[in-house]
Enzyme design. Sequence first.
Site, short mmCIF file in Angstrom:
data_model
loop_
_atom_site.label_atom_id
_atom_site.label_comp_id
_atom_site.label_asym_id
_atom_site.label_seq_id
_atom_site.Cartn_x
_atom_site.Cartn_y
_atom_site.Cartn_z
N ASP A 128 0.81 -1.22 0.00
CA ASP A 128 0.00 0.00 0.00
C ASP A 128 0.84 1.27 0.00
OD1 ASP A 128 -2.35 1.47 -0.03
OD2 ASP A 128 -2.59 1.44 2.15
N GLU A 158 2.33 -2.65 -5.12
CA GLU A 158 2.15 -1.25 -4.72
C GLU A 158 3.39 -0.69 -4.02
OE1 GLU A 158 -1.44 0.38 -3.04
OE2 GLU A 158 -2.69 -0.95 -4.24
N ASP A 271 -1.29 -9.64 -5.60
CA ASP A 271 -2.61 -9.06 -5.35
C ASP A 271 -3.41 -9.23 -6.63
OD1 ASP A 271 -4.86 -7.63 -4.82
OD2 ASP A 271 -3.86 -5.71 -4.47
#
Length: 362
Positions: A128, A158, A271
């Site tokens: 994130d 990310e 992901d």
Amino acid sequence: MSNSDDEIQEIEAKRQKMSQEDSEVEIEILDEPEQGKLKNSSMSDEQKLHEFAIITATDEAFAQSILQDVDWDLKKALDVFYGSEAFAEARSAAVMGASSSMASSGAAVMTAEDLKGFEVSVMSWNIDGLDGRSLLTRMKAVAHIVKNVNPDILFLQEVVDRDLAPIDKLQSLYKIYYSNKGCQYYTAILVSKMFDVEKHDVIHFQNSGMYRTLQILEGSIGGLKVFLLNTHLESTREHRPQRCAQFGFCMDKVREIIAQNPGALVFFGGDLNLRDEEVSRVPDGVKDAWEAAGSDNKTKFTWDTFKNDNKQGFHGAKMRFDRLYWSGPLDKVKFTLEGRQRIRSCLCFPSDHWAINATFFA
């Protein structure tokens, strides 16, 4: 992984030294507290044609040729499209045009019996980086957890340039490969120093509006051929067509690698942003690590806003977005979630995703 005692001791010494250096990251361990279907029956045949064409990035004439063979069952038609070798070229064209082939390997084929006592651990984590809040502190926490868990292989998603230093510092323990550093965000594969890297490829999904790629690392561990495929598929429900096409392309790549490299160990994950109904038939011999480990509900949801409050606007949602598939002579797996510790100094978690960690053995 196995290697000389000197190498193992040297790496362990570095890991302990780094753990001491980042001791300023205080992590409070919390107690662990304990989604849509295709509307097949309510859709007209015309709607099914349109839906199939949108999801697969084909046309309605092509859609009809498959749907009529499965009694106009949309779910079955999608399974046929994404699972059949006959449509591999069409799937590839939908994602990025003609794809490159992986060279076949001449490595010796090892059996489970040959690998008794051998283990490989793989962690995958969306860290994130796009959320700038407490980013440096969170990246220090990510690095701290990685060093404590000490996986042999690490897939990251990310990743961003800003406050990347804690991740870059892991290069004393790992060889680090970034997909497209300098982009808004990207992926990374980290492998133990005992992993012999032969090739690193990055395939850019031409149907992506989110800079998404498939990162492939080819190498070996003690003579065992290994392929690592890390990806971050298109996000959100409205981008299901692109995501399904990307997932189908990745599975075709896995199928191609397995066919050309018998006995190789293949790991594909990241992901994936998948909803369960979007998972099409995977290649024979390829397993989902969470399912193979027993499908424990305690480790099912990797994006869980009931337990993780980093994204407060999404409270009430929980999904199994992060997944790991594998094929090869290591036929058993243990599966855990990591990163569920709240950081004391900023009262948030290292990421809005939990990390998945799987240990494979014979």
